[in-house]
Design an enzyme around this catalytic site. Sequence first.
Site, PDB file in Angstrom:
ATOM      1  N   ARG A  88       0.843  -1.189   0.000  1.00  0.00           N
ATOM      2  CA  ARG A  88       0.000   0.000   0.000  1.00  0.00           C
ATOM      3  C   ARG A  88       0.889   1.254   0.000  1.00  0.00           C
ATOM      4  O   ARG A  88       0.616   2.229  -0.676  1.00  0.00           O
ATOM      5  CB  ARG A  88      -0.831  -0.050   1.281  1.00  0.00           C
ATOM      6  CG  ARG A  88      -2.022   0.837   1.261  1.00  0.00           C
ATOM      7  CD  ARG A  88      -2.910   0.449   2.409  1.00  0.00           C
ATOM      8  NE  ARG A  88      -4.092  -0.203   1.887  1.00  0.00           N
ATOM      9  CZ  ARG A  88      -5.306   0.340   1.940  1.00  0.00           C
ATOM     10  NH1 ARG A  88      -5.485   1.483   2.520  1.00  0.00           N
ATOM     11  NH2 ARG A  88      -6.333  -0.271   1.430  1.00  0.00           N
ATOM     12  N   HIS A 175     -11.666   5.234   3.013  1.00  0.00           N
ATOM     13  CA  HIS A 175     -12.089   4.401   1.884  1.00  0.00           C
ATOM     14  C   HIS A 175     -11.229   3.138   1.873  1.00  0.00           C
ATOM     15  O   HIS A 175     -10.383   2.950   1.027  1.00  0.00           O
ATOM     16  CB  HIS A 175     -11.886   5.205   0.599  1.00  0.00           C
ATOM     17  CG  HIS A 175     -12.410   4.527  -0.625  1.00  0.00           C
ATOM     18  ND1 HIS A 175     -13.661   3.972  -0.704  1.00  0.00           N
ATOM     19  CD2 HIS A 175     -11.843   4.333  -1.838  1.00  0.00           C
ATOM     20  CE1 HIS A 175     -13.835   3.466  -1.917  1.00  0.00           C
ATOM     21  NE2 HIS A 175     -12.743   3.663  -2.616  1.00  0.00           N
TER      22      HIS A 175
END
Length: 308
Positions: A88, A175
């Site tokens: 990520r 999100h």
Amino acid sequence: MRPKITVIGAGYVGSTIAHFLASRELGDIVLLDIAEGIPQGKALDLYEASPVEGFDLKIKGTNSYANTANSDIVVITAGMPRKPGMSRDELVAINTKIVKDVSENIKKYSPKAIVIVVTNPLDAMVYAVWKVTGFVPNKVIGMAGVLDSARMRSFIAEELGVSVEDVTAFVMGGHGDTMIPVTRYANVGGIPLEDLLPKEKIDAIVARTQNGGAEIVNLLKTGSAYFAPAASVVAMVEAILKDKKRVMPVAAYLKGEYGVKGLFIGVPAVLGANGVERVLEVKLNDGERAAFAKTVESVKQLVRATGL
Ligand code: APR
């Protein structure tokens, strides 16, 4: 004069946004991408659909920011999708670089624009856009909540066999895995969801909503969702251009609301001509507050990874 809407990134999400914008005749459209020919080809193809569909708009595809000058709204979809094996943080680094470049150009060419950010990881990218443009925070908005809520609403409608139009529900927070589908406030034609479905069914809808993006990625295998993300962006654009004061969950800059300062995070907000005109503070119970604290932590980590 028609409003001018620029969409940066002419990939799946960007070109679908252009399509929805055109079919709703919301304004003249500029589609920009670094890939040569792609925005030009897609814009021309979309323009050629206009006599059939009956929309009167200018649609321009370009690689040059000069063509985006004085846009009223700029939507950022430029970015790289996550590749297998990529962490990520690596994705944050790559997309921060792209979003920085885009933001500098928005600042230069459209200093009065309202910016809607779609590039992931969303909560960090919207922060990056705000930092680099230096725009007032109400004019920088992240699109995530409308999409996550739309997923939740469609799952509820499907489960109950009712119209999606009658389902109201919103998702708060980041999100990602820590998003919070707030079931306590969800209702169907005004009837609380909790009166209509047993807990196990609601829990399943919550889990499916939190996993909504991954569900599509697993099916598509070569990319991520674009129809529902694009529709969500266009609903936000419409709320702003028509000054509708719609109440929508968006990644908005918090100045102390929900006990958070200096961070963009998904909350219900009023969207109108000035962008985020108000953040609405809903009462959270203990469990929801704990979940919110957790999502804030995960957004903070992502923001830290941008190095901004
Ligand atoms: N400037 C402009 N465009 C760029 C830049 C840049 N610096 N870097 C990349 N792009 C363009 C690519 O050339 C590509 O056309 O961004 C586009 C991205 O399109 P896709 O790869 O099709 O990705 P898409 O599915 O549209 O998703 C875009 O939205 O939902 C999020 O997670 C998703 O971050 C992703 C973004």
